[in-house]
Design a protein around this motif. Structure first.
Motif, mmCIF file in Angstrom:
data_model
loop_
_atom_site.group_PDB
_atom_site.id
_atom_site.type_symbol
_atom_site.label_atom_id
_atom_site.label_comp_id
_atom_site.label_asym_id
_atom_site.label_seq_id
_atom_site.Cartn_x
_atom_site.Cartn_y
_atom_site.Cartn_z
ATOM 1 N N ILE A 77 38.862 23.077 17.828
ATOM 2 C CA ILE A 77 39.768 24.142 18.261
ATOM 3 C C ILE A 77 39.463 24.616 19.685
ATOM 4 O O ILE A 77 39.935 25.665 20.105
ATOM 5 C CB ILE A 77 39.777 25.320 17.254
ATOM 6 C CG1 ILE A 77 38.394 25.975 17.125
ATOM 7 C CG2 ILE A 77 40.280 24.853 15.885
ATOM 8 C CD1 ILE A 77 38.378 27.215 16.235
ATOM 9 N N PHE A 86 34.995 31.895 13.510
ATOM 10 C CA PHE A 86 35.865 32.967 13.042
ATOM 11 C C PHE A 86 34.991 34.215 12.970
ATOM 12 O O PHE A 86 34.212 34.381 12.033
ATOM 13 C CB PHE A 86 36.493 32.622 11.687
ATOM 14 C CG PHE A 86 37.195 31.283 11.698
ATOM 15 C CD1 PHE A 86 38.345 31.091 12.456
ATOM 16 C CD2 PHE A 86 36.703 30.212 10.970
ATOM 17 C CE1 PHE A 86 38.991 29.866 12.481
ATOM 18 C CE2 PHE A 86 37.338 28.984 10.985
ATOM 19 C CZ PHE A 86 38.483 28.804 11.746
ATOM 20 N N ALA A 95 43.370 31.828 9.930
ATOM 21 C CA ALA A 95 43.142 30.398 10.149
ATOM 22 C C ALA A 95 43.308 29.611 8.855
ATOM 23 O O ALA A 95 43.913 28.525 8.858
ATOM 24 C CB ALA A 95 41.753 30.168 10.737
ATOM 25 N N ASN A 99 45.693 25.899 6.986
ATOM 26 C CA ASN A 99 45.000 24.676 6.580
ATOM 27 C C ASN A 99 45.552 24.142 5.267
ATOM 28 O O ASN A 99 45.612 24.878 4.282
ATOM 29 C CB ASN A 99 43.501 24.936 6.400
ATOM 30 C CG ASN A 99 42.783 25.063 7.714
ATOM 31 O OD1 ASN A 99 43.263 24.590 8.738
ATOM 32 N ND2 ASN A 99 41.647 25.717 7.700
#
Length: 173
Positions: A77, A86, A95, A99
């Motif tokens: 990222i 995070f 996030a 996913n």
């Protein structure tokens, strides 16, 4: 070799004069040690959080001061290595919503030490369908009457993960 009583006394008294180094008292919620069964439950929750995410799991089982660190993910990222991936529970939740589920297999819970769990896992999926092996350290705390995940430190074979996601790389050596 003879050592004078004066030298021994001087050495002992100088050691007593040094300030003591003590750790801060542990918080009440961090004094409790989890059982092996509780650790297994936390590992199951971890697997759901990363591989089959549901916001309600994170809301209940991630502590308010949650942080996730992974240089393996940071590389994907474009975050600087060494920074939290995070930094808050809210960032992690956002996030995880993007996913897709993937099959994670817990290979072993290698250590449980009061509020810390070390485990190994692998995930085989996607284009290359190769097993990407990983290691996770879960830091926990007992708050609100149940165990919660306070921190995740995760590293895995990111090159295999890249292949599984349909990417590629060229080795220049």
């Amino acid at each position: 070799m003879r050592i004078s009583t004066f030298a021994v006394t001087a050495l002992a008294s100088s050691a007593l004069a040094l300030p003591s180094v003590t750790s801060p008292a542990p918080r009440e919620e961090d004094r409790t040690c989890m059982t092996r069964d509780e650790a297994k439950e936390m590992v199951d929750i971890y697997a759901r959080l990363i591989a089959n995410y549901k916001p309600e799991d994170c809301e209940r089982y991630c502590a308010s001061d949650f942080v996730d660190r992974s240089d393996s993910i940071n590389a994907f990222i474009f975050k600087p290595l060494g920074e939290p991936t995070f930094a808050t529970k809210e960032i992690f939740m956002q996030a995880q919503l993007s996913n897709p589920p993937f099959p994670v297999v817990i290979d072993a819970i290698d250590a449980v030490d009061c509020g810390v769990i070390a485990l190994r896992w692998h995930a085989t999926f996607g284009a290359a369908n190769l097993p990407s092996r990983g290691i996770t350290i879960i830091g926990t705390t007992k708050r609100e009457g149940w165990w919660q995940i306070r921190s995740l430190d995760v590293e895995f074979n990111s090159l295999v993960w890249l292949l599984n996601m349909g990417g590629n790389y060229t080795w220049e050596g």
